[in-house]
Design a protein around this motif. Structure first.
Motif, short mmCIF file in Angstrom:
data_model
loop_
_atom_site.label_atom_id
_atom_site.label_comp_id
_atom_site.label_asym_id
_atom_site.label_seq_id
_atom_site.Cartn_x
_atom_site.Cartn_y
_atom_site.Cartn_z
N HIS A 165 0.85 -1.20 0.00
CA HIS A 165 0.00 0.00 0.00
C HIS A 165 0.89 1.25 0.00
O HIS A 165 0.49 2.28 -0.52
CB HIS A 165 -0.94 -0.01 1.20
N GLY A 166 2.07 1.13 0.60
CA GLY A 166 3.09 2.17 0.47
C GLY A 166 2.67 3.56 0.95
O GLY A 166 3.03 4.56 0.31
N CYS A 167 1.95 3.63 2.05
CA CYS A 167 1.45 4.93 2.52
C CYS A 167 2.62 5.84 2.91
O CYS A 167 3.56 5.41 3.58
CB CYS A 167 0.52 4.75 3.70
N ASP B 20 -0.62 -4.23 6.04
CA ASP B 20 -2.07 -4.38 5.87
C ASP B 20 -2.33 -5.85 5.58
O ASP B 20 -1.82 -6.40 4.60
CB ASP B 20 -2.58 -3.49 4.73
#
Ligand code: SF4
Length: 285
Positions: free
Chosen positions: A40-42, A96
């Motif tokens: 997701h690489g937030c 996640d």
């Protein structure tokens, strides 16, 4: 002259064996992480500290270790009577649990089944619509589903949470989960100063959450954890250099930080009241 095509970075995926998967946690009694890394690489991800120990040469979001034996290890840990007494379990604390690889590996699903059957109180938090696949398990009375929704702005979400499901899909997931009889909550955060925390944005977000029948809504702000400021500063600077400077001053100064907390609490109360949100509000500042 032809423009050079920029190719997206493909995550490096590695299958690994783990020795333990049920570990102590500061969020619940335990946490289960079937993956190390998260595509997701937030930009604001607090779990990026994992990059200090794994894949030091790769950016957060560009690698995932898949703990392919996680369900077998979890089953053994649960069976060790007395070592892991029943309590609350969080999925997941440093990834996640429903990132895209879960569709192929189904490790979270297998672990969820074991935990629910063993009577643990299971809390799943995700930004992915893939969780809909496991509604049959999450409908158990000892399970709760929480969707993280940072903003309603799809363009902003694509920049700050590039691999996660769009905000509209997360709202729809909550709607469907509630209709399936699942206990549902929302995590609003971290709210990003100057990007997603205006009174207007909060009001719109709470108005979208109000009809969903949520038990609880958690609110969090951007905090300085390992590696977060370097990852955030460019993103904030692109939007507005002046606002980035103000955010930096706030984050690094206790007095300004406390003043921001007071402002945010008041803004949240106002937005919740205006939206008629009946869920209990838990502001984590
Ligand atoms: S979904 Fe969670 S663990 Fe994954 S990158 Fe985003 S904040 Fe980090």
């Amino acid at each position: 002259m032809e423009e050079e095509q920029v190719q997206p970075v493909r995550p490096v995926v590695q299958e690994v064996q783990c020795r333990s998967v049920l570990g102590a946690s500061g969020i619940c009694d335990y946490a289960v992480n079937c993956y190390t890394g998260c595509v997701h690489g937030c930009a604001y991800c607090y779990a990026r500290f994992m990059g200090r120990f794994h894949h030091v040469d790769q950016a957060w979001g560009d690698f995932v270790d898949v703990k392919v034996n996680a369900p077998e290890v979890l089953a053994k840990q649960i069976a060790r009577a007395g070592l892991f007494p029943s309590g609350s379990v969080f999925l997941s604390s440093v990834c996640d649990a429903y990132q895209p690889l879960e569709e192929k590996y189904a490790l979270t699903r297998k672990c969820l089944l074991l935990l629910v059957q063993a009577g643990y109180s299971v809390h799943v938090q995700t930004k992915s619509r893939l969780v809909c696949r496991d509604f049959d398990l999450l409908a158990a009375p000892n399970a709760t589903l929480c969707l993280t929704i940072t903003t309603l702005d799809a363009g902003l979400a694509a920049r700050i949470e590039p691999g996660a499901s769009p905000p509209a899909d997360r709202l729809e997931t909550l709607r469907r989960a509630r209709a399936a009889g699942i206990r549902v909550k929302a995590f609003v955060g971290p709210l990003l100063p100057g990007l997603s925390d205006s009174q207007e944005q909060l009001s719109e977000l709470f108005a979208a959450l109000a009809p969903l029948g949520l038990e609880e809504v958690y609110i969090d702000r951007l905090n300085l954890r390992w590696g977060v400021w370097p990852a955030m500063k460019n993103l904030l600077g692109e939007a507005d250099p002046q606002s980035a400077a103000a955010t930096r001053a706030m984050l690094f100064d206790d007095h300004r930080s406390r003043a921001y907390n007071r402002w945010l609490r008041a803004a949240v109360r106002k937005a919740a009241a205006a939206a008629g949100l009946s869920a209990s509000i838990n502001v984590i500042l």
